[in-house]
Design a protein around this motif. Structure first.
Motif, PDB file in Angstrom:
ATOM      1  N   LYS A 284      68.458  46.027  77.896  1.00 63.88           N
ATOM      2  CA  LYS A 284      67.816  47.005  77.011  1.00 63.88           C
ATOM      3  C   LYS A 284      68.546  48.336  77.149  1.00 63.88           C
ATOM      4  O   LYS A 284      68.918  48.730  78.257  1.00 63.88           O
ATOM      5  CB  LYS A 284      66.352  47.202  77.392  1.00 63.88           C
ATOM      6  N   TYR A 285      68.741  48.990  76.035  1.00 62.54           N
ATOM      7  CA  TYR A 285      69.367  50.313  76.065  1.00 62.54           C
ATOM      8  C   TYR A 285      68.808  51.145  74.920  1.00 62.54           C
ATOM      9  O   TYR A 285      68.215  50.627  73.978  1.00 62.54           O
ATOM     10  CB  TYR A 285      70.893  50.195  75.964  1.00 62.54           C
ATOM     11  N   GLN A 286      68.987  52.438  75.035  1.00 68.84           N
ATOM     12  CA  GLN A 286      68.515  53.341  73.985  1.00 68.84           C
ATOM     13  C   GLN A 286      69.735  53.802  73.187  1.00 68.84           C
ATOM     14  O   GLN A 286      70.698  54.342  73.741  1.00 68.84           O
ATOM     15  CB  GLN A 286      67.787  54.544  74.578  1.00 68.84           C
ATOM     16  N   ASP A 287      69.670  53.569  71.880  1.00 65.15           N
ATOM     17  CA  ASP A 287      70.758  53.964  70.982  1.00 65.15           C
ATOM     18  C   ASP A 287      70.790  55.485  70.904  1.00 65.15           C
ATOM     19  O   ASP A 287      69.786  56.128  70.584  1.00 65.15           O
ATOM     20  CB  ASP A 287      70.536  53.337  69.607  1.00 65.15           C
ATOM     21  N   ASP A 288      71.945  56.073  71.191  1.00 60.79           N
ATOM     22  CA  ASP A 288      72.081  57.536  71.192  1.00 60.79           C
ATOM     23  C   ASP A 288      71.878  58.137  69.805  1.00 60.79           C
ATOM     24  O   ASP A 288      71.327  59.233  69.674  1.00 60.79           O
ATOM     25  CB  ASP A 288      73.464  57.945  71.726  1.00 60.79           C
TER      26      ASP A 288
ATOM     27  N   GLU B  55      66.984  47.963  83.442  1.00 66.49           N
ATOM     28  CA  GLU B  55      67.209  47.711  82.020  1.00 66.49           C
ATOM     29  C   GLU B  55      67.595  46.262  81.740  1.00 66.49           C
ATOM     30  O   GLU B  55      67.533  45.791  80.623  1.00 66.49           O
ATOM     31  CB  GLU B  55      68.303  48.628  81.453  1.00 66.49           C
TER      32      GLU B  55
ATOM     33  N   GLY C 133      67.985  56.721  68.674  1.00 65.67           N
ATOM     34  CA  GLY C 133      66.933  56.880  69.671  1.00 65.67           C
ATOM     35  C   GLY C 133      66.102  55.619  69.850  1.00 65.67           C
ATOM     36  O   GLY C 133      65.170  55.592  70.647  1.00 65.67           O
ATOM     37  N   GLU C 134      66.419  54.573  69.113  1.00 67.69           N
ATOM     38  CA  GLU C 134      65.663  53.319  69.206  1.00 67.69           C
ATOM     39  C   GLU C 134      66.096  52.520  70.448  1.00 67.69           C
ATOM     40  O   GLU C 134      67.243  52.568  70.858  1.00 67.69           O
ATOM     41  CB  GLU C 134      65.918  52.451  67.971  1.00 67.69           C
ATOM     42  N   THR C 135      65.128  51.787  70.993  1.00 67.57           N
ATOM     43  CA  THR C 135      65.444  50.875  72.098  1.00 67.57           C
ATOM     44  C   THR C 135      65.996  49.589  71.500  1.00 67.57           C
ATOM     45  O   THR C 135      65.385  48.998  70.614  1.00 67.57           O
ATOM     46  CB  THR C 135      64.183  50.577  72.926  1.00 67.57           C
ATOM     47  N   GLN C 136      67.152  49.190  71.975  1.00 68.67           N
ATOM     48  CA  GLN C 136      67.811  47.990  71.455  1.00 68.67           C
ATOM     49  C   GLN C 136      68.018  47.001  72.617  1.00 68.67           C
ATOM     50  O   GLN C 136      67.838  47.354  73.781  1.00 68.67           O
ATOM     51  CB  GLN C 136      69.152  48.373  70.842  1.00 68.67           C
ATOM     52  N   ASN C 137      68.408  45.819  72.267  1.00 76.25           N
ATOM     53  CA  ASN C 137      68.620  44.775  73.258  1.00 76.25           C
ATOM     54  C   ASN C 137      69.954  44.070  72.991  1.00 76.25           C
ATOM     55  O   ASN C 137      70.214  43.662  71.857  1.00 76.25           O
ATOM     56  CB  ASN C 137      67.476  43.751  73.205  1.00 76.25           C
TER      57      ASN C 137
END
Length: 112
Positions: A12-16, A5, A19-23
């Protein structure tokens, strides 16, 4: 989470919730000294020279000293020329050097 990641741009992570991929962007340290291209080349050359001459000194210490010298040459000169007590006995060194020379002369006389 794993190291995959971690990217050049950040983490990079996925917002719980969405559900969007964020940075999360990488930290950029711009608090240090700024250098022109010419000054950067001078700094790099000084660093390499110091590193070769004093390999036992920590690189971060060398960098701090070089930065200080490049930006405050008069203060650095003042500090270097300031008399300080290192605990080093100059007279004892001179006596030792004199004894060493006498010993060399004595050995020359014996071997000749």
């Amino acid at each position: 989470m794993s190291c995959k990641e971690l990217t050049i741009n950040g983490l990079k992570y996925q917002d719980d919730e969405t559900g969007e991929t964020q940075n999360i962007p990488r930290f950029e340290d711009d608090s240090g000294y700024k250098y022109s291209e010419k000054d950067k080349e001078i700094k790099d050359a000084l660093f390499m020279n110091c590193k070769l001459r004093y390999p036992q000194v920590d690189p971060y210490v060398l960098e701090i000293l070089i930065d200080y010298w490049l930006h405050h040459p008069e203060k650095m000169k003042e500090e270097v020329e300031k008399e300080w007590d290192s605990g080093f006995d100059v007279e004892a060194l001179q006596k030792q050097n004199k004894l060493n020379e006498e010993w060399k002369d004595f050995n020359k006389e014996i071997t000749e």
